[in-house]
Design an enzyme around this catalytic site. Structure first.
Site, PDB file in Angstrom:
ATOM      1  N   CYS A 142       0.807  -1.234   0.000  1.00 50.55           N
ATOM      2  CA  CYS A 142       0.000   0.000   0.000  1.00 50.55           C
ATOM      3  C   CYS A 142       0.835   1.277   0.000  1.00 50.55           C
ATOM      4  CB  CYS A 142      -1.008  -0.016   1.137  1.00 50.55           C
ATOM      5  SG  CYS A 142      -0.316  -0.463   2.732  1.00 50.55           S
ATOM      6  N   LYS A 188      -5.546  -8.951  11.650  1.00 51.51           N
ATOM      7  CA  LYS A 188      -5.524  -7.511  11.380  1.00 51.51           C
ATOM      8  C   LYS A 188      -6.902  -7.074  10.897  1.00 51.51           C
ATOM      9  CE  LYS A 188      -3.298  -4.057   8.456  1.00 51.51           C
ATOM     10  NZ  LYS A 188      -2.160  -3.755   7.584  1.00 51.51           N
ATOM     11  N   ARG A 201      -1.931   6.547   7.576  1.00 47.31           N
ATOM     12  CA  ARG A 201      -2.063   6.726   6.120  1.00 47.31           C
ATOM     13  C   ARG A 201      -1.525   8.078   5.684  1.00 47.31           C
ATOM     14  NH1 ARG A 201      -7.546   3.054   5.397  1.00 47.31           N
ATOM     15  NH2 ARG A 201      -6.519   1.198   6.249  1.00 47.31           N
ATOM     16  N   ARG A 251     -10.292  -1.291   2.554  1.00 50.83           N
ATOM     17  CA  ARG A 251      -9.551  -2.553   2.662  1.00 50.83           C
ATOM     18  C   ARG A 251     -10.388  -3.705   3.228  1.00 50.83           C
ATOM     19  NH1 ARG A 251      -4.989   0.037   1.456  1.00 50.83           N
ATOM     20  NH2 ARG A 251      -3.918   1.431   2.899  1.00 50.83           N
ATOM     21  N   LYS A 255      -3.780  -6.584  15.571  1.00 55.02           N
ATOM     22  CA  LYS A 255      -3.739  -5.162  15.224  1.00 55.02           C
ATOM     23  C   LYS A 255      -5.120  -4.674  14.857  1.00 55.02           C
ATOM     24  CE  LYS A 255      -1.877  -2.170  11.750  1.00 55.02           C
ATOM     25  NZ  LYS A 255      -1.504  -2.144  10.380  1.00 55.02           N
ATOM     26  N   TYR A 294       4.396   3.819  18.871  1.00 49.86           N
ATOM     27  CA  TYR A 294       5.026   5.116  18.574  1.00 49.86           C
ATOM     28  C   TYR A 294       5.567   5.765  19.847  1.00 49.86           C
ATOM     29  CZ  TYR A 294       2.813   4.084  14.187  1.00 49.86           C
ATOM     30  OH  TYR A 294       2.452   3.444  13.029  1.00 49.86           O
TER      31      TYR A 294
HETATM   32  C1  PBG Z   1       0.150  -1.543   5.809  1.00 49.14           C
HETATM   33  C2  PBG Z   1       0.039  -1.145   7.232  1.00 49.14           C
HETATM   34  C3  PBG Z   1      -0.894  -0.285   7.842  1.00 49.14           C
HETATM   35  C4  PBG Z   1      -0.500  -0.155   9.167  1.00 49.14           C
HETATM   36  C5  PBG Z   1       0.623  -0.954   9.334  1.00 49.14           C
HETATM   37  N1  PBG Z   1       0.927  -1.567   8.135  1.00 49.14           N
HETATM   38  C6  PBG Z   1      -2.013   0.473   7.276  1.00 49.14           C
HETATM   39  C7  PBG Z   1      -3.193  -0.157   6.721  1.00 49.14           C
HETATM   40  O1  PBG Z   1      -3.368  -1.373   6.762  1.00 49.14           O
HETATM   41  O2  PBG Z   1      -3.998   0.613   6.197  1.00 49.14           O
HETATM   42  C8  PBG Z   1      -1.187   0.696  10.203  1.00 49.14           C
HETATM   43  C9  PBG Z   1      -0.332   1.128  11.336  1.00 49.14           C
HETATM   44  C10 PBG Z   1      -0.849   2.236  12.175  1.00 49.14           C
HETATM   45  O3  PBG Z   1      -1.997   2.712  12.025  1.00 49.14           O
HETATM   46  O4  PBG Z   1      -0.083   2.673  13.031  1.00 49.14           O
HETATM   47  N2  PBG Z   1      -0.660  -2.557   5.387  1.00 49.14           N
HETATM   48 ZN    ZN Z   2      -0.887  -2.631   3.107  1.00 42.99          ZN
END
Ligand code: PBG
Ligand code: ZN
Length: 334
Positions: free
Chosen positions: A126, A203, A213, A225, A257, A323
């Site tokens: 992405c 996830k 993003r 997604r 996640k 973070y």
């Molecule tokens: C990529 C990815 C994402 C995050 C980690 N790897 C974004 C998504 O799936 O849209 C999100 C991490 C965060 O919000 O701190 N696939």
């Molecule tokens: Zn991704």
């Protein structure tokens, strides 16, 4: 009433009245080595592009990333996870598997600066695709969607390129079916049997990824997604199936996640797969909300952050992507 409760003989406060007593029976403790810091790499030199929704975080060019890596190593963090933001995005995210691509430059810079620091890479498309989806898209199914099996082929190329650049652990996050098996196969065939896979196994399609993003410039240009990430309202047992499949495919560690709205899921998966180290991602929106409230003087950031990280650890996480990793390490040290 007193009969049933046991009061006044039973008084829970006896376990709490003395500070040393509280410390004695405390079960959950945090340490710097529990934390993995997400870092964003962009090209160039002396480039630091602040991420407005994540105060204190920025996209960094490889030279500045190297400084960050030294600091992280000094703090004793568990590791870093790198995300690349390329100059040029295209339909298949080719920068992600270019040996001179942005994340490869980042990996090499971190490895040069702190050779023993554990370097993980987020393995997804992405950040690299012009449409912002986590793989190649087409309308085979009658609607625009990520083509699962075509994406697996590109994932193998991406992973091998990350490992050639020096990645120690690869963390596929795209929620493609079969991604762990494909990556394990590619690694083994390339004589990289020793490289662990940390799968983003569980996830969810979450609104808590909003600030990320911006950080990764990876918002989908159309749709969302939900055709690959999990439905927050799905039965909790679906998380078990996801984890079971990834384990069978060869995942060494798995991730849940986001973290906070899914601590029930984290606990469920930990109980179901004892001995499999679990990670949890304390995502961007979880961080940004506290930062915003703290900036208004509404909450005490340090106290809320440490309580949050403690809760994630208590729910079963062996590692926490956060973070707050650097601040938390400093807070724990004083
Ligand atoms: C990529 C990815 C994402 C995050 C980690 N790897 C974004 C998504 O799936 O849209 C999100 C991490 C965060 O919000 O701190 N696939
Ligand atoms: Zn991704």
């Amino acid at each position: 009433m007193s009969d049933k409760s046991g009061f006044p003989q039973v008084r829970m406060r006896r376990l709490r009245y003395h500070p040393a007593m509280r410390r004695l029976i405390r079960d959950t403790s945090l340490s710097a080595s529990d934390f993995i810091l997400p870092l964003f790499v962009r090209t160039g030199e002396q480039q630091r592009q602040e991420i407005s929704s994540m105060p204190g975080h920025a996209q960094l060019s490889p030279d500045l990333l190297a400084d960050e890596a030294r600091e992280v190593w000094e703090l004793g963090l568990g590791g870093v996870i790198l995300f690349g933001i390329p100059d040029e995005k295209d339909a298949c995210g080719s920068d992600s598997y270019d040996d001179d691509g942005v994340i490869q430059q980042g990996i090499r810079a971190v490895k040069d600066a702190a050779p023993e620091l554990l370097v993980m890479t987020d393995v997804c498309f992405c950040e690299y695709t012009d449409h912002g989806h986590c793989g190649v898209v087409n309308d085979r199914t009658g609607r625009m969607d990520v083509d699962n099996d075509a994406t697996l082929e590109l994932l193998k190329k991406q992973v091998l390129s990350h490992v050639r650049a020096g990645a120690d652990v690869v963390a596929p996050s795209g929620m493609m079916d079969g991604m762990v098996a494909a990556i394990r196969g590619a690694l083994d065939e390339a004589d990289a049997q020793h490289i662990p896979i940390l799968s983003y196994a569980v996830k969810y399609a979450s609104a808590y990824y909003g600030p990320f993003r911006e950080a990764a410039e990876s918002a989908p240009q159309f749709g969302d997604r939900r055709a690959y990430q999990m439905d927050p309202a799905a039965a909790a047992e679906q998380a078990i199936r996801e984890a079971e499949l990834d384990l069978a495919e060869g995942a060494d560690m798995m991730m849940v996640k986001p973290a906070l709205a899914y601590l029930d899921i984290l606990r469920l998966v930990c109980d179901r797969f004892p001995g499999v180290p679990m990670a949890a991602y304390n995502v961007s929106g979880e961080f940004a909300m506290v930062k915003a409230a703290a900036a208004n003087g509404w909450v005490d950031e340090r106290a809320v952050a440490l309580e949050t990280l403690t809760a994630i650890k208590r729910a079963g996480a062996a590692a926490i992507l956060t973070y707050w990793a650097k601040e938390a390490a400093r807070w724990l040290a004083d």
